[in-house]
Write a protein that holds these residues in place. Structure first.
Motif, PDB file in Angstrom:
ATOM      1  N   LEU A   6       0.840  -1.195   0.000  1.00  0.00           N
ATOM      2  CA  LEU A   6       0.000   0.000   0.000  1.00  0.00           C
ATOM      3  C   LEU A   6       0.880   1.251   0.000  1.00  0.00           C
ATOM      4  O   LEU A   6       1.843   1.349   0.752  1.00  0.00           O
ATOM      5  CB  LEU A   6      -0.903  -0.006   1.236  1.00  0.00           C
ATOM      6  CG  LEU A   6      -1.871   1.164   1.398  1.00  0.00           C
ATOM      7  CD1 LEU A   6      -2.841   1.247   0.229  1.00  0.00           C
ATOM      8  CD2 LEU A   6      -2.636   1.042   2.720  1.00  0.00           C
ATOM      9  N   GLY A   7       0.535   2.174  -0.885  1.00  0.00           N
ATOM     10  CA  GLY A   7       1.317   3.400  -0.968  1.00  0.00           C
ATOM     11  C   GLY A   7       2.580   3.258  -1.790  1.00  0.00           C
ATOM     12  O   GLY A   7       3.453   4.126  -1.748  1.00  0.00           O
ATOM     13  N   ARG A   8       2.667   2.166  -2.554  1.00  0.00           N
ATOM     14  CA  ARG A   8       3.839   1.941  -3.406  1.00  0.00           C
ATOM     15  C   ARG A   8       3.377   1.340  -4.738  1.00  0.00           C
ATOM     16  O   ARG A   8       2.197   1.002  -4.905  1.00  0.00           O
ATOM     17  CB  ARG A   8       4.848   1.025  -2.711  1.00  0.00           C
ATOM     18  CG  ARG A   8       5.407   1.615  -1.420  1.00  0.00           C
ATOM     19  CD  ARG A   8       6.622   0.869  -0.928  1.00  0.00           C
ATOM     20  NE  ARG A   8       7.754   0.997  -1.840  1.00  0.00           N
ATOM     21  CZ  ARG A   8       8.591   2.040  -1.858  1.00  0.00           C
ATOM     22  NH1 ARG A   8       8.425   3.038  -1.022  1.00  0.00           N
ATOM     23  NH2 ARG A   8       9.600   2.071  -2.700  1.00  0.00           N
ATOM     24  N   TYR A   9       4.322   1.160  -5.669  1.00  0.00           N
ATOM     25  CA  TYR A   9       4.001   0.555  -6.957  1.00  0.00           C
ATOM     26  C   TYR A   9       3.924  -0.963  -6.813  1.00  0.00           C
ATOM     27  O   TYR A   9       4.675  -1.577  -6.055  1.00  0.00           O
ATOM     28  CB  TYR A   9       5.050   0.919  -8.009  1.00  0.00           C
ATOM     29  CG  TYR A   9       5.036   2.385  -8.385  1.00  0.00           C
ATOM     30  CD1 TYR A   9       4.056   2.896  -9.231  1.00  0.00           C
ATOM     31  CD2 TYR A   9       5.992   3.251  -7.874  1.00  0.00           C
ATOM     32  CE1 TYR A   9       4.029   4.236  -9.561  1.00  0.00           C
ATOM     33  CE2 TYR A   9       5.971   4.597  -8.201  1.00  0.00           C
ATOM     34  CZ  TYR A   9       4.997   5.083  -9.044  1.00  0.00           C
ATOM     35  OH  TYR A   9       4.969   6.428  -9.364  1.00  0.00           O
ATOM     36  N   ASN A  10       3.009  -1.555  -7.547  1.00  0.00           N
ATOM     37  CA  ASN A  10       2.810  -3.002  -7.545  1.00  0.00           C
ATOM     38  C   ASN A  10       2.637  -3.492  -8.977  1.00  0.00           C
ATOM     39  O   ASN A  10       2.040  -2.800  -9.810  1.00  0.00           O
ATOM     40  CB  ASN A  10       1.548  -3.372  -6.752  1.00  0.00           C
ATOM     41  CG  ASN A  10       1.646  -3.080  -5.271  1.00  0.00           C
ATOM     42  OD1 ASN A  10       1.766  -3.976  -4.456  1.00  0.00           O
ATOM     43  ND2 ASN A  10       1.567  -1.802  -4.889  1.00  0.00           N
ATOM     44  N   VAL A  51       1.226  -0.426 -11.252  1.00  0.00           N
ATOM     45  CA  VAL A  51       0.248   0.533 -10.739  1.00  0.00           C
ATOM     46  C   VAL A  51       0.600   0.947  -9.316  1.00  0.00           C
ATOM     47  O   VAL A  51       1.240   0.206  -8.572  1.00  0.00           O
ATOM     48  CB  VAL A  51      -1.184  -0.054 -10.767  1.00  0.00           C
ATOM     49  CG1 VAL A  51      -1.661  -0.246 -12.196  1.00  0.00           C
ATOM     50  CG2 VAL A  51      -1.260  -1.357  -9.989  1.00  0.00           C
ATOM     51  N   PHE A  52       0.168   2.150  -8.952  1.00  0.00           N
ATOM     52  CA  PHE A  52       0.319   2.638  -7.582  1.00  0.00           C
ATOM     53  C   PHE A  52      -0.978   2.346  -6.840  1.00  0.00           C
ATOM     54  O   PHE A  52      -2.065   2.621  -7.339  1.00  0.00           O
ATOM     55  CB  PHE A  52       0.607   4.145  -7.587  1.00  0.00           C
ATOM     56  CG  PHE A  52       0.867   4.714  -6.228  1.00  0.00           C
ATOM     57  CD1 PHE A  52       2.128   4.621  -5.658  1.00  0.00           C
ATOM     58  CD2 PHE A  52      -0.143   5.337  -5.519  1.00  0.00           C
ATOM     59  CE1 PHE A  52       2.384   5.151  -4.394  1.00  0.00           C
ATOM     60  CE2 PHE A  52       0.096   5.872  -4.257  1.00  0.00           C
ATOM     61  CZ  PHE A  52       1.357   5.775  -3.694  1.00  0.00           C
ATOM     62  N   HIS A  67       1.643   8.965 -11.390  1.00  0.00           N
ATOM     63  CA  HIS A  67       2.870   8.847 -10.596  1.00  0.00           C
ATOM     64  C   HIS A  67       2.850   9.878  -9.464  1.00  0.00           C
ATOM     65  O   HIS A  67       3.032  11.071  -9.721  1.00  0.00           O
ATOM     66  CB  HIS A  67       4.096   9.052 -11.479  1.00  0.00           C
ATOM     67  CG  HIS A  67       4.258   7.980 -12.520  1.00  0.00           C
ATOM     68  ND1 HIS A  67       4.705   6.717 -12.215  1.00  0.00           N
ATOM     69  CD2 HIS A  67       3.998   7.987 -13.851  1.00  0.00           C
ATOM     70  CE1 HIS A  67       4.727   5.986 -13.325  1.00  0.00           C
ATOM     71  NE2 HIS A  67       4.300   6.731 -14.325  1.00  0.00           N
ATOM     72  N   PRO A  68       2.624   9.436  -8.234  1.00  0.00           N
ATOM     73  CA  PRO A  68       2.649  10.380  -7.111  1.00  0.00           C
ATOM     74  C   PRO A  68       4.054  10.938  -6.919  1.00  0.00           C
ATOM     75  O   PRO A  68       5.040  10.348  -7.367  1.00  0.00           O
ATOM     76  CB  PRO A  68       2.220   9.520  -5.917  1.00  0.00           C
ATOM     77  CG  PRO A  68       2.623   8.133  -6.297  1.00  0.00           C
ATOM     78  CD  PRO A  68       2.412   8.053  -7.781  1.00  0.00           C
ATOM     79  N   TYR A  69       4.134  12.080  -6.229  1.00  0.00           N
ATOM     80  CA  TYR A  69       5.434  12.711  -6.013  1.00  0.00           C
ATOM     81  C   TYR A  69       6.269  11.952  -4.986  1.00  0.00           C
ATOM     82  O   TYR A  69       7.480  12.172  -4.896  1.00  0.00           O
ATOM     83  CB  TYR A  69       5.237  14.153  -5.522  1.00  0.00           C
ATOM     84  CG  TYR A  69       4.381  14.997  -6.422  1.00  0.00           C
ATOM     85  CD1 TYR A  69       4.454  14.878  -7.820  1.00  0.00           C
ATOM     86  CD2 TYR A  69       3.487  15.927  -5.900  1.00  0.00           C
ATOM     87  CE1 TYR A  69       3.660  15.658  -8.643  1.00  0.00           C
ATOM     88  CE2 TYR A  69       2.688  16.712  -6.723  1.00  0.00           C
ATOM     89  CZ  TYR A  69       2.777  16.569  -8.092  1.00  0.00           C
ATOM     90  OH  TYR A  69       1.993  17.330  -8.907  1.00  0.00           O
ATOM     91  N   VAL A  70       5.644  11.067  -4.218  1.00  0.00           N
ATOM     92  CA  VAL A  70       6.344  10.369  -3.140  1.00  0.00           C
ATOM     93  C   VAL A  70       5.610   9.069  -2.848  1.00  0.00           C
ATOM     94  O   VAL A  70       4.401   8.961  -3.070  1.00  0.00           O
ATOM     95  CB  VAL A  70       6.405  11.270  -1.869  1.00  0.00           C
ATOM     96  CG1 VAL A  70       5.015  11.610  -1.363  1.00  0.00           C
ATOM     97  CG2 VAL A  70       7.246  10.646  -0.766  1.00  0.00           C
ATOM     98  N   GLN A  71       6.353   8.054  -2.376  1.00  0.00           N
ATOM     99  CA  GLN A  71       5.768   6.787  -1.976  1.00  0.00           C
ATOM    100  C   GLN A  71       5.929   6.593  -0.469  1.00  0.00           C
ATOM    101  O   GLN A  71       6.701   7.305   0.182  1.00  0.00           O
ATOM    102  CB  GLN A  71       6.455   5.619  -2.682  1.00  0.00           C
ATOM    103  CG  GLN A  71       6.345   5.617  -4.194  1.00  0.00           C
ATOM    104  CD  GLN A  71       6.948   4.358  -4.787  1.00  0.00           C
ATOM    105  OE1 GLN A  71       6.432   3.254  -4.603  1.00  0.00           O
ATOM    106  NE2 GLN A  71       8.055   4.502  -5.507  1.00  0.00           N
ATOM    107  N   VAL A  72       5.214   5.618   0.070  1.00  0.00           N
ATOM    108  CA  VAL A  72       5.357   5.261   1.477  1.00  0.00           C
ATOM    109  C   VAL A  72       6.822   4.895   1.750  1.00  0.00           C
ATOM    110  O   VAL A  72       7.455   4.184   0.975  1.00  0.00           O
ATOM    111  CB  VAL A  72       4.418   4.089   1.840  1.00  0.00           C
ATOM    112  CG1 VAL A  72       4.867   3.388   3.122  1.00  0.00           C
ATOM    113  CG2 VAL A  72       2.989   4.594   1.995  1.00  0.00           C
ATOM    114  N   VAL A 119       6.328  10.079   4.453  1.00  0.00           N
ATOM    115  CA  VAL A 119       5.061   9.404   4.161  1.00  0.00           C
ATOM    116  C   VAL A 119       5.137   7.968   4.677  1.00  0.00           C
ATOM    117  O   VAL A 119       6.123   7.266   4.444  1.00  0.00           O
ATOM    118  CB  VAL A 119       4.764   9.422   2.649  1.00  0.00           C
ATOM    119  CG1 VAL A 119       3.465   8.694   2.342  1.00  0.00           C
ATOM    120  CG2 VAL A 119       4.706  10.867   2.153  1.00  0.00           C
ATOM    121  N   HIS A 120       4.103   7.549   5.400  1.00  0.00           N
ATOM    122  CA  HIS A 120       4.107   6.219   6.013  1.00  0.00           C
ATOM    123  C   HIS A 120       2.670   5.759   6.243  1.00  0.00           C
ATOM    124  O   HIS A 120       1.714   6.507   6.002  1.00  0.00           O
ATOM    125  CB  HIS A 120       4.866   6.254   7.345  1.00  0.00           C
ATOM    126  CG  HIS A 120       4.345   7.286   8.303  1.00  0.00           C
ATOM    127  ND1 HIS A 120       4.736   8.612   8.245  1.00  0.00           N
ATOM    128  CD2 HIS A 120       3.441   7.201   9.312  1.00  0.00           C
ATOM    129  CE1 HIS A 120       4.100   9.290   9.189  1.00  0.00           C
ATOM    130  NE2 HIS A 120       3.304   8.465   9.840  1.00  0.00           N
TER     131      HIS A 120
END
Length: 278
Positions: A6-10, A51-52, A67-72, A119-120
């Protein structure tokens, strides 16, 4: 345990098409919707998409190809889109803004201002949230770097000594003001080079490559600069260091080494009035 990050690319497989998008195989998390607006042209069941994954307004897993500016697990400089009685909401490049509770703000965040955040996943709600209390999320481990190693840094805080930076999304480091020869602002992402890792684990950095690589890189820059100026420049080893800093963003020592390097290669001639191409 969920295999979805969650909060990352998969990397997920398309399992079926519907009028409003496609569903992706989330295994034990069930099927995850990729809304129609984000479905790539020609997409069909069996395809695997990058996908994110985040939560929609109803706290359901949803996918996007944006593409979000930041990931978890990462730090970023983000702008406040709006605030309410619960906290601030940051623009991170997705339709649903990123929440920062009041308890995670160092000072009350204001709409339109930018802040460095981590971000977490919130341990209680399992929602994706951000915190401006970034020190809490920096690693306590002693960094293992070599002198001159290139790293990615995010400029985090201005101090009397220079700028604190976040190194490789893990460690705290320092760029010293008297060694900075280019514009640096809070929130900038830069390439930097390890100067030293101290016994206490603190990292000193510089913005120019170390040693021979620094001279080689600047030699090429200087040669190109002379060419662009018509084959002659009025700078030489008697030029004031401040002028050299302002022109090239390097120390006079680096400038003189590069001049010597080009001279040895017989690419330039040294004159009283400056430097000329051969």
């Amino acid at each position: 345990m969920s295999h979805i990050a969650l909060g990352r690319y998969n990397q997920l497989e398309v399992v079926k098409e519907v009028d409003f998008g496609v569903y992706l195989n989330g295994d034990e998390d069930g099927e995850i919707l990729l809304p129609k607006r984000y479905v790539p042209a020609g997409c069909k069941p069996g395809d695997v998409l990058n996908v994110f994954i985040y939560l929609d307004m109803e706290e359901r897993l949803v996918a996007t190809t944006l593409h979000p500016y930041v990931q978890v697990g990462e730090f970023a400089s983000l702008e406040v889109a709006w605030v309410n009685q619960f906290g601030a909401f940051l623009n991170w490049g997705l339709m649903k803004d990123l929440f920062v509770p009041f308890r995670e703000q160092k000072m009350k965040m204001l709409k339109g201002n930018r802040y460095i955040v981590h971000v977490h996943l919130d341990e209680e709600s399992f929602r994706i949230v951000a915190s401006a209390k970034v020190e809490r999320y920096l690693s306590d481990e002693k960094p293992v770097y070599r002198r001159g190693e290139e790293v990615d840094v995010l400029v985090w805080q201005k101090t009397d000594l220079g700028f604190k930076v976040i190194v490789d999304n893990r460690f705290s480091g320092m760029l010293y003001q008297n060694e900075i020869f280019q514009p640096v602002k809070l929130g900038m992402k830069l390439k930097a080079y390890i100067k030293q890792v101290r016994e206490d684990g603190k990292i000193d950095l510089e913005l120019q490559p170390y040693g021979a690589k620094k001279v080689d890189d600047f030699s090429e820059t200087l040669l190109q600069y002379i060419k662009e100026k018509g084959g002659h420049i009025s700078l030489n080893d008697k030029t004031d260091a401040g002028v050299i800093y302002e022109t090239f963003g390097v120390s006079k020592k680096t400038f003189k080494k590069a001049v010597g390097d080009l001279y040895k290669k017989r690419l330039i001639v040294l004159e009283d009035t400056g430097i000329r191409l051969v």
